[in-house]
Design an enzyme around this catalytic site. Sequence first.
Site, PDB file in Angstrom:
ATOM      1  N   GLN A 100       0.830  -1.490   0.130  1.00 40.88           N
ATOM      2  CA  GLN A 100       0.014   0.187   0.198  1.00 40.88           C
ATOM      3  C   GLN A 100       0.920   1.377  -0.304  1.00 40.88           C
ATOM      4  O   GLN A 100       1.232   1.740   0.885  1.00 40.88           O
ATOM      5  CB  GLN A 100      -0.833   0.226   1.225  1.00 40.88           C
ATOM      6  CG  GLN A 100      -2.197   1.051   1.208  1.00 40.88           C
ATOM      7  CD  GLN A 100      -3.157   1.088   0.612  1.00 40.88           C
ATOM      8  OE1 GLN A 100      -3.790  -0.565   0.103  1.00 40.88           O
ATOM      9  NE2 GLN A 100      -3.503   2.239   0.018  1.00 40.88           N
ATOM     10  N   PHE A 101       1.421   1.691  -1.430  1.00 38.22           N
ATOM     11  CA  PHE A 101       2.080   2.756  -0.987  1.00 38.22           C
ATOM     12  C   PHE A 101       1.518   4.088  -0.551  1.00 38.22           C
ATOM     13  O   PHE A 101       2.218   5.488  -0.048  1.00 38.22           O
ATOM     14  CB  PHE A 101       3.199   3.282  -2.695  1.00 38.22           C
ATOM     15  CG  PHE A 101       2.097   3.662  -4.042  1.00 38.22           C
ATOM     16  CD1 PHE A 101       2.462   4.879  -4.186  1.00 38.22           C
ATOM     17  CD2 PHE A 101       1.349   2.945  -4.086  1.00 38.22           C
ATOM     18  CE1 PHE A 101       0.920   5.958  -4.358  1.00 38.22           C
ATOM     19  CE2 PHE A 101       0.244   3.370  -5.358  1.00 38.22           C
ATOM     20  CZ  PHE A 101       0.812   4.894  -5.333  1.00 38.22           C
ATOM     21  N   THR A 102       0.289   4.520  -0.882  1.00 43.22           N
ATOM     22  CA  THR A 102      -0.278   5.739  -0.486  1.00 43.22           C
ATOM     23  C   THR A 102      -0.479   5.864   1.063  1.00 43.22           C
ATOM     24  O   THR A 102      -0.498   7.261   1.313  1.00 43.22           O
ATOM     25  CB  THR A 102      -1.631   5.604  -0.660  1.00 43.22           C
ATOM     26  OG1 THR A 102      -2.662   4.661   0.008  1.00 43.22           O
ATOM     27  CG2 THR A 102      -2.286   5.421  -2.081  1.00 43.22           C
TER      28      THR A 102
END
Length: 145
Positions: A78-80
């Site tokens: 989940q890069f966000t």
Amino acid sequence: MKCLLQRVSYAKLYIDNTLYSQIANGLLALVCFCKNDNKQNIDLMVKKIINLRIFEDSNKKFNLSLKEINGSIMLVSQFTLAADTKKGNRPSFFDAMEPQNASQLYNEMIEEFKKYNINTQTGIFGASMKIELLNDGPVTIMLEN
């Protein structure tokens, strides 16, 4: 490294409207790799997650760990979670690790959980995914190292 944990009664992950993976009692872990993360960060985070006492004992106290309840983990990249929202209305993801290196660390993290005999389910790195879950508690905890 950032990891958002949700204690769940169940979690199901869908890719292209098809069930890809699922877990019962355990943790949904959304994980973000940042620019300077490495194998040492993974080792520390995995140990923290499997030993974190966030499951209730018979007295309704947070005294049990994922390992102690024989729980499962669903690990989703989940890069966000690296979003910087201090300026303007559009998040910046400057601190997120580049995808090629993050993908490698994601795979290493999956293998590290498996070394501890934790039932480990995943998504696909970089895929568009839908997650259905029942947050138990609710209990949601952010870990960073």
